[in-house]
Design a protein around this motif. Structure first.
Motif, mmCIF file in Angstrom:
data_model
loop_
_atom_site.group_PDB
_atom_site.id
_atom_site.type_symbol
_atom_site.label_atom_id
_atom_site.label_comp_id
_atom_site.label_asym_id
_atom_site.label_seq_id
_atom_site.Cartn_x
_atom_site.Cartn_y
_atom_site.Cartn_z
ATOM 1 N N SER A 113 0.815 -1.215 0.000
ATOM 2 C CA SER A 113 0.000 0.000 0.000
ATOM 3 C C SER A 113 0.851 1.268 0.000
ATOM 4 O O SER A 113 0.317 2.365 0.025
ATOM 5 N N ALA A 114 2.169 1.113 -0.024
ATOM 6 C CA ALA A 114 3.037 2.286 0.033
ATOM 7 C C ALA A 114 3.640 2.589 -1.333
ATOM 8 O O ALA A 114 3.926 1.692 -2.119
ATOM 9 N N ASN A 115 3.865 3.844 -1.587
ATOM 10 C CA ASN A 115 4.560 4.295 -2.778
ATOM 11 C C ASN A 115 6.062 4.092 -2.544
ATOM 12 O O ASN A 115 6.618 4.560 -1.552
ATOM 13 N N ARG A 116 6.732 3.413 -3.438
ATOM 14 C CA ARG A 116 8.147 3.056 -3.248
ATOM 15 C C ARG A 116 9.028 4.294 -3.082
ATOM 16 O O ARG A 116 9.919 4.318 -2.226
ATOM 17 N N ASP A 117 8.810 5.320 -3.858
ATOM 18 C CA ASP A 117 9.633 6.529 -3.752
ATOM 19 C C ASP A 117 9.429 7.214 -2.405
ATOM 20 O O ASP A 117 10.383 7.674 -1.778
ATOM 21 N N TYR A 119 8.461 5.749 0.330
ATOM 22 C CA TYR A 119 9.059 4.853 1.321
ATOM 23 C C TYR A 119 10.568 5.092 1.421
ATOM 24 O O TYR A 119 11.120 5.213 2.520
ATOM 25 N N LEU A 120 11.260 5.188 0.282
ATOM 26 C CA LEU A 120 12.699 5.403 0.294
ATOM 27 C C LEU A 120 13.061 6.757 0.884
ATOM 28 O O LEU A 120 14.047 6.885 1.613
ATOM 29 N N LEU A 121 12.257 7.768 0.596
ATOM 30 C CA LEU A 121 12.480 9.087 1.176
ATOM 31 C C LEU A 121 12.310 9.041 2.687
ATOM 32 O O LEU A 121 13.148 9.563 3.441
ATOM 33 N N ALA A 122 11.243 8.406 3.157
ATOM 34 C CA ALA A 122 10.999 8.294 4.592
ATOM 35 C C ALA A 122 12.123 7.512 5.270
ATOM 36 O O ALA A 122 12.583 7.869 6.353
ATOM 37 N N TRP A 123 12.577 6.449 4.619
ATOM 38 C CA TRP A 123 13.673 5.645 5.172
ATOM 39 C C TRP A 123 14.918 6.513 5.366
ATOM 40 O O TRP A 123 15.553 6.499 6.418
ATOM 41 N N SER A 124 15.293 7.278 4.345
ATOM 42 C CA SER A 124 16.502 8.100 4.438
ATOM 43 C C SER A 124 16.344 9.183 5.513
ATOM 44 O O SER A 124 17.293 9.489 6.231
ATOM 45 N N GLN A 125 15.142 9.748 5.640
ATOM 46 C CA GLN A 125 14.913 10.753 6.674
ATOM 47 C C GLN A 125 15.001 10.127 8.069
ATOM 48 O O GLN A 125 15.569 10.729 8.983
ATOM 49 N N CYS A 126 14.460 8.927 8.234
ATOM 50 C CA CYS A 126 14.547 8.233 9.526
ATOM 51 C C CYS A 126 15.997 7.916 9.875
ATOM 52 O O CYS A 126 16.412 8.072 11.014
ATOM 53 N N GLU A 127 16.764 7.478 8.875
ATOM 54 C CA GLU A 127 18.180 7.197 9.128
ATOM 55 C C GLU A 127 18.922 8.456 9.546
ATOM 56 O O GLU A 127 19.760 8.418 10.448
ATOM 57 N N ALA A 128 18.617 9.574 8.915
ATOM 58 C CA ALA A 128 19.271 10.839 9.266
ATOM 59 C C ALA A 128 18.911 11.252 10.686
ATOM 60 O O ALA A 128 19.781 11.662 11.466
ATOM 61 N N LEU A 129 17.645 11.132 11.036
ATOM 62 C CA LEU A 129 17.220 11.468 12.405
ATOM 63 C C LEU A 129 17.853 10.543 13.429
ATOM 64 O O LEU A 129 18.275 10.978 14.504
#
Length: 134
Positions: A113-117, A119-129
């Protein structure tokens, strides 16, 4: 998608220190309380955390994660506790560490149910945080 849950759950559940260990066949999340609480409270927190993870996993993979395994540190409360109904899969009690094991194959299922792009943006933001918090 479940791998992301394991990586970042500690940022949303600050009473737990969560160690995420991905192996070839199994992904393990070890939970350790960051503060001293009475045994009854620790049990409740472990049960709620396990149920929350099961709910998240079910939403992501589209089915109950019945191949998961849970080790609780508290003694077996007996059949009236309803573990078999609420936490399908293997559940063990009186273990030295509270941990949840998921087959790595489950962790590699994308969230349909998630948009891949996104998801990848959210992943990178979570890693940065997460890097900032360390």
């Amino acid at each position: 998608a479940l791998e992301a849950v394991g990586q970042f759950v500690g940022t949303q559940m600050p009473l737990w220190h969560v160690k995420h260990d991905r192996r070839e066949d199994v992904t393990v999340m070890r939970f350790r309380l960051t503060t001293d609480v009475p045994a009854e409270v620790a049990r409740l927190m472990a049960e709620v955390s396990a149920m929350a993870l099961y709910s998240i996993a079910e939403f992501i993979i589209g089915r109950v994660p019945d191949t998961a395994e849970i080790d609780f540190t508290h003694p077996d409360p007996g059949p009236r506790a309803g573990y078999g109904y609420h936490l399908p899969g293997r559940v063990r009690h009186s273990r030295p560490v509270f941990e949840i094991r998921l087959p790595t194959q489950l962790c590699e299922i994308p969230n349909a149910s998630a948009n891949r792009d996104t998801y990848l943006l959210a992943w990178s933001q979570c890693e940065a945080l997460l890097a900032e918090l360390r």
